[in-house]
Write a protein that holds these residues in place. Structure first.
Motif, PDB file in Angstrom:
ATOM      1  N   GLU A  52      22.305 -27.164  13.100  1.00 33.21           N
ATOM      2  CA  GLU A  52      23.012 -26.457  12.025  1.00 33.21           C
ATOM      3  C   GLU A  52      23.595 -25.150  12.528  1.00 33.21           C
ATOM      4  OE1 GLU A  52      20.578 -28.037   8.087  1.00 33.21           O
ATOM      5  OE2 GLU A  52      19.805 -26.337   9.243  1.00 33.21           O
ATOM      6  N   THR A  53      22.910 -24.493  13.469  1.00 36.12           N
ATOM      7  CA  THR A  53      23.448 -23.257  14.059  1.00 36.12           C
ATOM      8  C   THR A  53      24.719 -23.546  14.846  1.00 36.12           C
ATOM      9  OG1 THR A  53      21.217 -22.304  14.228  1.00 36.12           O
ATOM     10  CG2 THR A  53      22.938 -21.329  15.598  1.00 36.12           C
ATOM     11  N   LEU A  54      24.686 -24.632  15.636  1.00 32.69           N
ATOM     12  CA  LEU A  54      25.878 -25.023  16.391  1.00 32.69           C
ATOM     13  C   LEU A  54      27.029 -25.370  15.446  1.00 32.69           C
ATOM     14  CD1 LEU A  54      24.316 -27.264  19.202  1.00 32.69           C
ATOM     15  CD2 LEU A  54      25.248 -24.956  19.446  1.00 32.69           C
ATOM     16  N   TRP A  55      26.717 -26.094  14.376  1.00 33.08           N
ATOM     17  CA  TRP A  55      27.757 -26.471  13.418  1.00 33.08           C
ATOM     18  C   TRP A  55      28.333 -25.239  12.726  1.00 33.08           C
ATOM     19  CZ3 TRP A  55      31.072 -30.056  12.632  1.00 33.08           C
ATOM     20  CH2 TRP A  55      31.724 -30.193  11.400  1.00 33.08           C
ATOM     21  N   PHE A  56      27.480 -24.269  12.412  1.00 37.36           N
ATOM     22  CA  PHE A  56      27.960 -23.038  11.790  1.00 37.36           C
ATOM     23  C   PHE A  56      28.932 -22.312  12.712  1.00 37.36           C
ATOM     24  CE2 PHE A  56      27.790 -18.486  11.161  1.00 37.36           C
ATOM     25  CZ  PHE A  56      27.978 -18.348   9.790  1.00 37.36           C
ATOM     26  N   ARG A  57      28.552 -22.176  13.977  1.00 36.08           N
ATOM     27  CA  ARG A  57      29.403 -21.454  14.914  1.00 36.08           C
ATOM     28  C   ARG A  57      30.722 -22.180  15.157  1.00 36.08           C
ATOM     29  NH1 ARG A  57      24.440 -19.836  19.006  1.00 36.08           N
ATOM     30  NH2 ARG A  57      23.749 -17.974  17.844  1.00 36.08           N
ATOM     31  N   TYR A  58      30.698 -23.500  15.045  1.00 38.65           N
ATOM     32  CA  TYR A  58      31.915 -24.282  15.259  1.00 38.65           C
ATOM     33  C   TYR A  58      32.837 -24.242  14.047  1.00 38.65           C
ATOM     34  CZ  TYR A  58      34.865 -28.451  15.536  1.00 38.65           C
ATOM     35  OH  TYR A  58      35.935 -29.309  15.513  1.00 38.65           O
ATOM     36  N   SER A  59      32.277 -24.340  12.844  1.00 41.37           N
ATOM     37  CA  SER A  59      33.102 -24.610  11.668  1.00 41.37           C
ATOM     38  C   SER A  59      33.169 -23.486  10.640  1.00 41.37           C
ATOM     39  CB  SER A  59      32.572 -25.868  10.961  1.00 41.37           C
ATOM     40  OG  SER A  59      31.257 -25.640  10.467  1.00 41.37           O
ATOM     41  N   ALA A  60      32.430 -22.391  10.856  1.00 37.56           N
ATOM     42  CA  ALA A  60      32.324 -21.358   9.816  1.00 37.56           C
ATOM     43  C   ALA A  60      33.679 -20.805   9.388  1.00 37.56           C
ATOM     44  CB  ALA A  60      31.409 -20.233  10.281  1.00 37.56           C
ATOM     45  N   THR A  61      34.566 -20.599  10.341  1.00 38.24           N
ATOM     46  CA  THR A  61      35.868 -19.999  10.023  1.00 38.24           C
ATOM     47  C   THR A  61      37.016 -21.010  10.107  1.00 38.24           C
ATOM     48  OG1 THR A  61      36.163 -19.305  12.333  1.00 38.24           O
ATOM     49  CG2 THR A  61      35.101 -17.741  10.846  1.00 38.24           C
ATOM     50  N   MET A  62      36.684 -22.289  10.214  1.00 36.54           N
ATOM     51  CA  MET A  62      37.716 -23.313  10.378  1.00 36.54           C
ATOM     52  C   MET A  62      37.996 -23.988   9.032  1.00 36.54           C
ATOM     53  SD  MET A  62      37.745 -26.620  12.931  1.00 36.54           S
ATOM     54  CE  MET A  62      37.427 -25.590  14.359  1.00 36.54           C
TER      55      MET A  62
END
Length: 302
Positions: free
Chosen positions: A22-32
């Motif tokens: 979930e941390t990786l997904w947050f960093r990937y998609s948070a601003t996308m």
């Protein structure tokens, strides 16, 4: 785009620490924006679709003896030039027709309920059950849509292009008239529309479906094929008959065989298998008789 400005805010919203995934997904998609997330997935799927059938094509071109014994139609050899032409045709039709149309319909995935948010789904039971449901829904839907495409008008107008390969190869799963490709892809999104999922589950489903489609079109019945282990799984031999016959009224299902058995569209395939089995039995008996005669002749000569 995730509605959180930081990892701490996301964790507070979930009421627990984020997992590593979930941390990786947050960093990937948070601003996308969601549209770009969906578009990137379709971009990756496009290349996966083109490349996943390439290894077998290269092996068959460079060292056919390694795989010839597994060929469903061993007497048919497709020239590598035609294989390359098929890749070229698939690439062009996907680039100029399928991908632009899919891009237009990307916003509908959000309306279907395919989410990009946290939390991520659990592999068991959530993702596993959803993928099983999608496979069953897709298989049932493809059976009827595919059967419709074999009606005289639809076949002559669209679906005959896909059947230009009477001995299919992996990449030809995506070879066909663009209308045919789009219509036959509708059951693939029917499952996620009925039971919405996370976008990562949706991605896994697209990739899994593509692998299955390539396997059923690869023209080789390998001993490790899923049809050896999964009940009612069709596989390459089952779908190869559909291409071999051409304007067939048999074997419409995409993954499993139960629809063809329930609705009686397996009879041509079953008849051919019975004929081949009888032929092999006859040849075996004749071969044994010949061996006995030769042995008897050798004994007499002694």
């Amino acid at each position: 785009m995730l509605p959180f400005s930081s990892l701490e805010e996301a964790a507070a919203s979930l009421g627990r620490p984020l997992t590593h995934a979930e941390t990786l997904w947050f960093r990937y998609s948070a601003t996308m924006p969601d549209y770009f997330i969906y578009f990137i997935i379709f971009f990756l799927f496009f290349w996966f679709m083109v490349l996943c059938s390439l290894p077998l094509a290269l092996i068959e071109a460079m060292s056919p003896k390694l795989v010839n014994k597994f060929k469903v139609q061993p007497n048919v050899r497709i020239p590598f030039s035609r294989v390359l032409q098929c890749y070229k045709d698939v690439f062009i039709i996907q680039l100029i027709a399928i991908t632009p149309i899919e891009s237009i319909f990307i916003p509908f995935f959000k309306l279907m309920g395919i989410r990009t948010s946290l939390p991520l789904p659990s592999l068991w039971p959530e993702v596993a059950v959803q993928l099983l449901v999608y496979m069953l829904v897709e298989d049932y839907g493809v059976y009827w849509v595919h059967r419709l495409m074999h009606s005289p008008w639809a076949y002559d107008k669209f679906h005959r292009v896909h059947h230009e390969y009477t001995a299919p190869i992996g990449i030809c799963t995506n070879y066909g008239h663009w209308v045919d490709i789009l219509i036959l892809s509708l059951p693939t999104v029917a499952g996620p529309a009925i039971a919405p999922c996370h976008v990562l589950t949706f991605t896994a489903w697209l990739f899994l479906r593509q692998l299955q489609a390539v396997e059923s079109h690869c023209g080789h019945d390998f001993p490790w094929s899923p049809n050896k282990f999964i009940p009612f799984y069709g596989g390459a031999e089952y779908h190869d008959f559909h291409h071999y016959v051409g304007k067939s009224q048999s074997n419409f299902a995409s993954t499993f065989t139960y629809c063809d058995y329930i609705y009686g569209t397996y009879k041509g395939y079953q008849y051919r298998k019975t004929c081949l089995a009888n032929m092999k039995r006859t040849l075996s008996i004749e071969g044994n008789l010949q061996m006995l005669q030769e042995s008897s002749h050798d004994l007499k000569s002694q």
